[in-house]
Design a protein around this motif. Structure first.
Motif, PDB file in Angstrom:
ATOM      1  N   HIS A 155      12.335 -21.122 -33.343  1.00  0.00           N
ATOM      2  CA  HIS A 155      11.710 -22.124 -32.480  1.00  0.00           C
ATOM      3  C   HIS A 155      12.041 -21.911 -31.011  1.00  0.00           C
ATOM      4  CE1 HIS A 155      15.548 -23.552 -34.108  1.00  0.00           C
ATOM      5  NE2 HIS A 155      15.761 -24.099 -32.948  1.00  0.00           N
ATOM      6  N   ASP A 156      12.884 -20.912 -30.692  1.00  0.00           N
ATOM      7  CA  ASP A 156      13.189 -20.577 -29.302  1.00  0.00           C
ATOM      8  C   ASP A 156      12.308 -19.453 -28.777  1.00  0.00           C
ATOM      9  OD1 ASP A 156      15.199 -22.468 -29.081  1.00  0.00           O
ATOM     10  OD2 ASP A 156      16.751 -21.099 -29.796  1.00  0.00           O
ATOM     11  N   HIS A 157      11.353 -19.001 -29.584  1.00  0.00           N
ATOM     12  CA  HIS A 157      10.469 -17.910 -29.184  1.00  0.00           C
ATOM     13  C   HIS A 157       9.769 -18.280 -27.877  1.00  0.00           C
ATOM     14  CE1 HIS A 157       7.484 -14.721 -29.434  1.00  0.00           C
ATOM     15  NE2 HIS A 157       8.085 -14.244 -30.492  1.00  0.00           N
ATOM     16  N   PRO A 158       9.736 -17.382 -26.877  1.00  0.00           N
ATOM     17  CA  PRO A 158       9.243 -17.756 -25.538  1.00  0.00           C
ATOM     18  C   PRO A 158       7.756 -18.078 -25.465  1.00  0.00           C
ATOM     19  CG  PRO A 158       9.654 -15.393 -25.682  1.00  0.00           C
ATOM     20  CD  PRO A 158      10.238 -16.002 -26.920  1.00  0.00           C
ATOM     21  N   ASP A 159       6.948 -17.633 -26.432  1.00  0.00           N
ATOM     22  CA  ASP A 159       5.502 -17.817 -26.323  1.00  0.00           C
ATOM     23  C   ASP A 159       4.975 -18.984 -27.146  1.00  0.00           C
ATOM     24  OD1 ASP A 159       5.305 -15.552 -24.681  1.00  0.00           O
ATOM     25  OD2 ASP A 159       5.227 -14.227 -26.423  1.00  0.00           O
ATOM     26  N   LEU A 160       5.833 -19.832 -27.642  1.00  0.00           N
ATOM     27  CA  LEU A 160       5.413 -20.910 -28.531  1.00  0.00           C
ATOM     28  C   LEU A 160       4.983 -22.154 -27.767  1.00  0.00           C
ATOM     29  CD1 LEU A 160       8.211 -20.807 -31.259  1.00  0.00           C
ATOM     30  CD2 LEU A 160       5.921 -19.833 -31.391  1.00  0.00           C
ATOM     31  N   SER A 161       3.996 -22.845 -28.333  1.00  0.00           N
ATOM     32  CA  SER A 161       3.636 -24.165 -27.825  1.00  0.00           C
ATOM     33  C   SER A 161       4.638 -25.175 -28.380  1.00  0.00           C
ATOM     34  CB  SER A 161       2.223 -24.541 -28.286  1.00  0.00           C
ATOM     35  OG  SER A 161       2.201 -24.725 -29.693  1.00  0.00           O
ATOM     36  N   ILE A 162       4.586 -26.391 -27.882  1.00  0.00           N
ATOM     37  CA  ILE A 162       5.493 -27.431 -28.356  1.00  0.00           C
ATOM     38  C   ILE A 162       5.268 -27.679 -29.847  1.00  0.00           C
ATOM     39  CG2 ILE A 162       6.070 -29.886 -28.187  1.00  0.00           C
ATOM     40  CD1 ILE A 162       5.522 -29.720 -25.201  1.00  0.00           C
ATOM     41  N   ASP A 163       4.007 -27.737 -30.256  1.00  0.00           N
ATOM     42  CA  ASP A 163       3.701 -27.985 -31.669  1.00  0.00           C
ATOM     43  C   ASP A 163       4.210 -26.845 -32.552  1.00  0.00           C
ATOM     44  OD1 ASP A 163       2.505 -30.373 -31.092  1.00  0.00           O
ATOM     45  OD2 ASP A 163       0.447 -29.603 -31.144  1.00  0.00           O
ATOM     46  N   GLN A 164       4.061 -25.608 -32.075  1.00  0.00           N
ATOM     47  CA  GLN A 164       4.541 -24.466 -32.846  1.00  0.00           C
ATOM     48  C   GLN A 164       6.066 -24.471 -32.948  1.00  0.00           C
ATOM     49  OE1 GLN A 164       2.510 -21.417 -30.556  1.00  0.00           O
ATOM     50  NE2 GLN A 164       1.167 -20.932 -32.291  1.00  0.00           N
ATOM     51  N   ARG A 165       6.736 -24.841 -31.869  1.00  0.00           N
ATOM     52  CA  ARG A 165       8.199 -24.928 -31.902  1.00  0.00           C
ATOM     53  C   ARG A 165       8.646 -25.939 -32.961  1.00  0.00           C
ATOM     54  NH1 ARG A 165      10.577 -22.500 -27.396  1.00  0.00           N
ATOM     55  NH2 ARG A 165       9.080 -21.997 -25.741  1.00  0.00           N
ATOM     56  N   HIS A 166       7.980 -27.082 -32.955  1.00  0.00           N
ATOM     57  CA  HIS A 166       8.341 -28.117 -33.925  1.00  0.00           C
ATOM     58  C   HIS A 166       8.074 -27.632 -35.350  1.00  0.00           C
ATOM     59  CE1 HIS A 166       8.912 -32.077 -35.672  1.00  0.00           C
ATOM     60  NE2 HIS A 166       7.756 -31.946 -36.295  1.00  0.00           N
ATOM     61  N   ALA A 167       6.922 -26.968 -35.554  1.00  0.00           N
ATOM     62  CA  ALA A 167       6.574 -26.489 -36.895  1.00  0.00           C
ATOM     63  C   ALA A 167       7.566 -25.440 -37.385  1.00  0.00           C
ATOM     64  CB  ALA A 167       5.148 -25.926 -36.894  1.00  0.00           C
ATOM     65  N   LEU A 168       7.993 -24.548 -36.505  1.00  0.00           N
ATOM     66  CA  LEU A 168       8.950 -23.518 -36.908  1.00  0.00           C
ATOM     67  C   LEU A 168      10.346 -24.110 -37.141  1.00  0.00           C
ATOM     68  CD1 LEU A 168       8.012 -20.364 -34.800  1.00  0.00           C
ATOM     69  CD2 LEU A 168       7.994 -20.601 -37.281  1.00  0.00           C
ATOM     70  N   LEU A 169      10.710 -25.089 -36.350  1.00  0.00           N
ATOM     71  CA  LEU A 169      12.000 -25.759 -36.572  1.00  0.00           C
ATOM     72  C   LEU A 169      12.000 -26.444 -37.942  1.00  0.00           C
ATOM     73  CD1 LEU A 169      14.778 -26.655 -35.592  1.00  0.00           C
ATOM     74  CD2 LEU A 169      13.662 -28.599 -34.456  1.00  0.00           C
ATOM     75  N   THR A 170      10.879 -27.082 -38.283  1.00  0.00           N
ATOM     76  CA  THR A 170      10.751 -27.731 -39.585  1.00  0.00           C
ATOM     77  C   THR A 170      10.791 -26.688 -40.698  1.00  0.00           C
ATOM     78  OG1 THR A 170       9.419 -29.512 -38.624  1.00  0.00           O
ATOM     79  CG2 THR A 170       9.279 -29.211 -41.003  1.00  0.00           C
ATOM     80  N   ALA A 171      10.117 -25.547 -40.467  1.00  0.00           N
ATOM     81  CA  ALA A 171      10.123 -24.469 -41.462  1.00  0.00           C
ATOM     82  C   ALA A 171      11.537 -23.938 -41.670  1.00  0.00           C
ATOM     83  CB  ALA A 171       9.188 -23.345 -41.020  1.00  0.00           C
ATOM     84  N   ALA A 172      12.265 -23.745 -40.595  1.00  0.00           N
ATOM     85  CA  ALA A 172      13.634 -23.239 -40.691  1.00  0.00           C
ATOM     86  C   ALA A 172      14.514 -24.210 -41.472  1.00  0.00           C
ATOM     87  CB  ALA A 172      14.208 -23.009 -39.290  1.00  0.00           C
ATOM     88  N   THR A 173      14.298 -25.494 -41.260  1.00  0.00           N
ATOM     89  CA  THR A 173      15.071 -26.504 -41.989  1.00  0.00           C
ATOM     90  C   THR A 173      14.757 -26.454 -43.479  1.00  0.00           C
ATOM     91  OG1 THR A 173      15.107 -27.957 -40.044  1.00  0.00           O
ATOM     92  CG2 THR A 173      15.558 -28.970 -42.187  1.00  0.00           C
ATOM     93  N   ARG A 174      13.471 -26.331 -43.812  1.00  0.00           N
ATOM     94  CA  ARG A 174      13.085 -26.251 -45.229  1.00  0.00           C
ATOM     95  C   ARG A 174      13.686 -25.023 -45.889  1.00  0.00           C
ATOM     96  NH1 ARG A 174       7.773 -28.489 -43.793  1.00  0.00           N
ATOM     97  NH2 ARG A 174       7.088 -26.376 -43.258  1.00  0.00           N
TER      98      ARG A 174
END
Length: 218
Positions: free
Chosen positions: A4-23
Motif C-alpha cells: 500500500h506504499d507503492h508510489p503510483d497508487l490512488s487512495i482507493d487502491q492503497r486502501h484495497a491493498l492494505l485490506t488485501a495484505a490484512t486478509r
C-alpha cells in the motif's frame, strides 16, 4: 516496501491493498511473516500494473495471484501438504488453451486436485472463443485472467503441462512434464476452438486417471 506504499497508487487502491495484505496475513498466520506477504503482494501487483485494462481491479488481481503464489511456496517449503496433486498448465498467452485445461480440471476434479495456469507472455484477457466454447459445456472461465508463471508455482507442481511455450517453459529436474500439441484457439473460428476444447477435455480426463483422481461431471 509494503504494497500500500507503492508510489503510483490512488487512495482507493492503497486502501484495497492494505485490506488485501490484512486478509493474507490472517490467512497465512503461522506460515509466513508480514514481510514475505508484503513482498509477494507487491510483486504480484507489479505483474499486472502495466497491462491491466481496468485499474480498479488491480488490487483484487494482485491479492488472488499473491494467494496462489503463497500456497505454492508453502507446498515447496513443506508447510502445506494435503496430499492433493497439483497440476500447472503453461502456454504462451494464458488466454486460451491453458485456461480451458484449467477449467476442465477444476470441473472434473473438484476439490480432489489443485490446478494453476500461466503464460510466458500473458495476454490482456481470456480469448472470447475459449470463453464461448467452454460456456457451451457449462463451464464459466471468465473469473480467470492471464498471468505469468513464477518459479514457486512451477516448483510446487506434481505435473507440468506445456502447450507451445517451447524453450520459454521453465524446467525443474524431477518434475513430470507433458507437452500437449494443440492449435492456438486465437487463430481459429468457434468450430475450430470446439475441436481443441474437446481434445483438451480428453487429455485432462486421462491425466486425472493417471493421478488416481476420480473425475466428476461426466
Amino acid at each position: 516496501m509494503a504494497p500500500h506504499d507503492h508510489p503510483d497508487l490512488s487512495i482507493d487502491q492503497r486502501h484495497a491493498l492494505l485490506t488485501a495484505a490484512t486478509r493474507l496475513s490472517t490467512e497465512f498466520a503461522g506460515v509466513f511473516g508480514v514481510e514475505t506477504i508484503d513482498r509477494f503482494l507487491t510483486s504480484s501487483y507489479d505483474q499486472f500494473a502495466g497491462r491491466a485494462r481496468i485499474p480498479h481491479y488491480l488490487p483484487l488481481l494482485a491479492e488472488r495471484f499473491a494467494r496462489q503464489r503463497l500456497h505454492a511456496l508453502a507446498k515447496v517449503e513443506g508447510k502445506s501438504l494435503d496430499g492433493r496433486p497439483v497440476v500447472v498448465f503453461l502456454c504462451v498467452h494464458n488466454a486460451g488453451r491453458s485456461q480451458m485445461a484449467l477449467g476442465f480440471l477444476q470441473h472434473h476434479a473438484g476439490e480432489a486436485a489443485v490446478g494453476w495456469s500461466g503464460g510466458s507472455q500473458p495476454g490482456d484477457a481470456i480469448e472470447l472463443g475459449a470463453v464461448a466454447a467452454m460456456a457451451e459445456r457449462g463451464i464459466d472461465i471468465t473469473s480467470e485472467y492471464p498471468k505469468p508463471w513464477t518459479d514457486e508455482v512451477v516448483r510446487a507442481a506434481d505435473v507440468v503441462i506445456t502447450m507451445g511455450c517451447g524453450d520459454a517453459c521453465p524446467i525443474f529436474p524431477g518434475k513430470r512434464y507433458e507437452e500437449w500439441e494443440l492449435d492456438d484457439p486465437a487463430e481459429l473460428d468457434l468450430t475450430g476452438v470446439r475441436t481443441v476444447r474437446d481434445d483438451i477435455e480428453r487429455r485432462v480426463l486421462r491425466l486425472l486417471d493417471s493421478l488416481g483422481v476420480a473425475a466428476a461431471g461426466k
